[in-house]
Design an enzyme around this catalytic site. Structure first.
Site, short mmCIF file in Angstrom:
data_model
loop_
_atom_site.label_atom_id
_atom_site.label_comp_id
_atom_site.label_asym_id
_atom_site.label_seq_id
_atom_site.Cartn_x
_atom_site.Cartn_y
_atom_site.Cartn_z
N GLY A 56 1.16 -1.19 -0.45
CA GLY A 56 -0.14 -0.06 -0.03
C GLY A 56 0.65 1.42 -0.36
O GLY A 56 2.31 0.85 0.63
N TYR A 88 3.92 -3.54 2.52
CA TYR A 88 2.36 -2.31 3.73
C TYR A 88 2.48 -3.86 4.27
O TYR A 88 2.28 -3.50 5.64
CB TYR A 88 1.80 -1.58 2.94
CG TYR A 88 1.03 -0.63 4.03
CD1 TYR A 88 1.47 0.50 4.73
CD2 TYR A 88 0.11 -1.53 4.98
CE1 TYR A 88 0.59 1.15 5.67
CE2 TYR A 88 -0.75 -1.03 6.10
CZ TYR A 88 0.27 0.60 6.01
OH TYR A 88 -0.67 1.18 6.94
N GLU A 176 5.20 -10.89 -6.57
CA GLU A 176 4.13 -11.51 -6.87
C GLU A 176 4.35 -10.57 -8.39
O GLU A 176 3.49 -10.67 -9.47
CB GLU A 176 2.74 -9.86 -7.15
CG GLU A 176 2.71 -8.76 -6.88
CD GLU A 176 2.86 -8.24 -5.49
OE1 GLU A 176 4.02 -9.28 -4.92
OE2 GLU A 176 2.45 -7.09 -4.44
N LYS A 377 -6.30 -9.94 -18.18
CA LYS A 377 -6.77 -9.29 -19.66
C LYS A 377 -5.78 -11.71 -20.21
O LYS A 377 -6.90 -11.74 -20.49
CB LYS A 377 -5.42 -8.82 -20.03
CG LYS A 377 -6.03 -8.49 -21.54
CD LYS A 377 -6.92 -8.24 -21.81
CE LYS A 377 -6.85 -6.55 -22.17
NZ LYS A 377 -7.90 -6.09 -22.27
#
Ligand code: XMP
Length: 521
Positions: A56, A88, A176, A377
């Protein structure tokens, strides 16, 4: 359907929050994002096998920084639910267990070398040193008691820590993003080994669940569906059609900002290939172009386009009402990155740009329905494949809702649109011929608001500049410019300068995202 093993991601407003959930789904484990301040009962209702605290933009000591409820960690410990904090999320864990966090004099940003101090269980399978992606303004200066340090870097001595008894793990870097090559291994360790999740979720479940949810929401009402010809809205339209049959009315708005031949092509596809019963092309080009006259600010352009789209859809819904009765819903192909970058996924995330289909007017008559809003997508493409949609639709490069307006820096005019349309058609034709269209994420040309001097024949020219942008990406959240063959690039540039009147210079965009974005505005 039985509840699949689930990992929840609590969102503190990070740009990559939804990417975490998507990575977990890639591991065939269901994952959903919830706001950080969700009620504990809601968390309990998922019976999660593990919980991830996202990154964050805020500082944990800031007065209004997002914090989880005080019972959260006790609930996880009691129910033996492992927790992983990222960026965060790591700060939050340190804060909650009385560690110390400090602001860095300068934000750390980019690839760093991580030294692994202890591999098991979170960092199992990693080498002694690994490359990771850091993006943080604060870092831990004192480890909370009972936690052990498991990795560090030169600039970030406390880069990962764990407490195996409490099943709490934390990493400062972003596992990630694809810039952390072993990120998926770390997530696998967390999801499979630590949380003991079974691989019991697949895309086909998503399709069935989504169709049921659409039926439940729409009941016997009708949907006016905004289609752009792109993969997202096409897949969304087909899911809605599967749910409610021909109570879907597809509208393609010609906003005057389309690529060369786009309107005719989309019309052909929807009417002749996909065979939607109700498909309409709404020519609103004059309206859009008149509203964009004199507008140079990127966000203002985006907003005008978004609002004008809604106006056109609402007017069309009124018109269709006369023949078919009231239409209550507006279907959109919005996907996760559209919402993330528009800053609407949580009150704490930053607005990068207002995606046209997300920044909607407050007083809208139509109720929005967005079946793909959790997906990225490439996940949408997988859904499309499973639905049997022809490859040519699925493999199309993304095209943004604000269309060519955000590929023209500054005011949009007919002349600039002509330059972008013609140069873009050349670029696409050439990269298809060279066999790289399907290998890159997106390729397009843009207009730069500067003129430069050139020489053509024996005469001086003072003309426009076209930018070529070709990028590689997995999910559009991060992207690298494509290092395509120089000869091909030279050939494309030469064709553009020779065949598009008014252009004497072509430049190639060599910026990555971040720090640039894919589109120009
Ligand atoms: P950016 O420019 O945000 O683009 O890095 C990421 C991806 O999103 C597409 N894009 C949009 N798509 N509405 C859309 O439907 C929008 O307002 C919008 N803005 C960007 C862009 O083409 C790229 O694939």
């Amino acid at each position: 359907m039985n509840q699949p093993d689930t990992i929840l991601v609590l969102d503190f407003g990070g740009q990559y929050t939804h990417l975490i959930a998507r990575r977990i789904r890639e591991l065939s484990v269901y994952s959903e994002v919830l706001p950080f301040n969700v009620k504990l009962d809601r968390i309990k209702s998922f019976k999660p096998k593990g919980i991830i605290l996202s990154g964050g933009p805020q500082s944990i000591y800031a007065q209004d920084s997002p914090k989880i409820s005080s019972e959260f960690f006790a609930y996880c410990e009691e129910n033996k639910i492992p927790v992983l904090g990222i960026c965060y999320g790591l700060h939050h864990i340190a804060y909650s267990f009385a560690g110390k966090i400090d602001s860095l004099p300068k934000k750390e940003y980019g690839k760093r070398t991580l030294k692994i101090l202890k591999k098991k269980p979170l960092l199992k399978g990693l080498n002694t040193t690994e490359t990771v992606w850091m993006s943080h303004g604060d870092q831990i200066t004192e480890l909370p008691a009972d936690f052990e340090l498991i990795a560090s870097s030169e600039t970030c001595p406390i880069a990962a820590f764990q407490n195996v008894n409490k099943q709490i793990y934390a990493v400062q870097f972003h596992v990630e993003v694809s810039h952390t090559p072993k990120g998926m291994q770390i997530l696998k360790n967390f999801v499979y080994d630590i949380c003991k999740c079974k691989q019991n979720w697949k895309m086909a479940d998503f399709i069935q669940e989504t169709i049921s949810k659409i039926r439940e929401k729409v009941q016997n009402e009708k949907v006016i569906m905004a289609v752009s010809g792109g993969v997202d809205s096409t897949v969304a339209a087909i899911l809605i059609e599967k749910a409610i049959g021909d109570r879907i009315f597809c509208i393609f708005v010609d906003n005057g900002l389309m690529r060369k031949n786009e309107v005719a092509e989309v019309k052909y596809r929807f009417q002749n290939i996909l065979k939607f019963k109700h498909f309409f092309v709404e020519d609103a080009s004059k309206l859009f172009l008149s509203r964009l006259k004199g507008i140079t600010d990127p966000e203002e352009k985006r907003k005008i386009i978004a609002y004008t789209f809604i106006e056109v859809f609402e007017a069309k819904a009124e018109e269709l009402k006369k023949q078919y009765g009231e239409i209550k819903f507006l279907g959109q192909g919005t996907i996760a990155p559209d919402r993330i970058e528009s800053g609407v996924t949580s009150r704490t995330s930053a607005r990068i740009k207002s995606h046209h289909n997300v920044s909607l007017p407050e007083k809208m008559k139509l109720q929005v329905i967005e079946p793909l809003q959790l997906l990225y997508k490439d996940e949408v493409r997988k859904v499309g494949e499973q639905l049997g949609i022809p490859r040519e639709f699925i493999e199309r490069h993304p095209f943004p809702g604000p269309s060519l307006a955000i590929r023209i820096i500054g005011e949009v005019t007919e002349e600039k649109l002509r330059i972008v349309r013609e140069s873009d058609a050349i670029l696409i034709e050439e990269i298809k011929k060279a066999g790289i269209y399907n290998k890159v994420w997106q390729a397009f040309t843009g207009y730069l608001p500067i003129k430069s001097v050139g020489v053509m024949g024996d005469a001086r020219t003072y003309q426009n500049m076209v930018l070529i942008r070709i990028i590689e990406s997995k999910d559009a959240m991060t992207a690298n410019f494509a290092k395509i063959d120089w000869d091909l690039l030279e050939h494309i540039a030469s064709r553009i300068i020779n065949e598009v009147p008014g252009v004497n210079r072509v430049v190639y965009d060599v910026s990555n995202k971040p720090p640039a974005t894919v589109e120009l505005e």
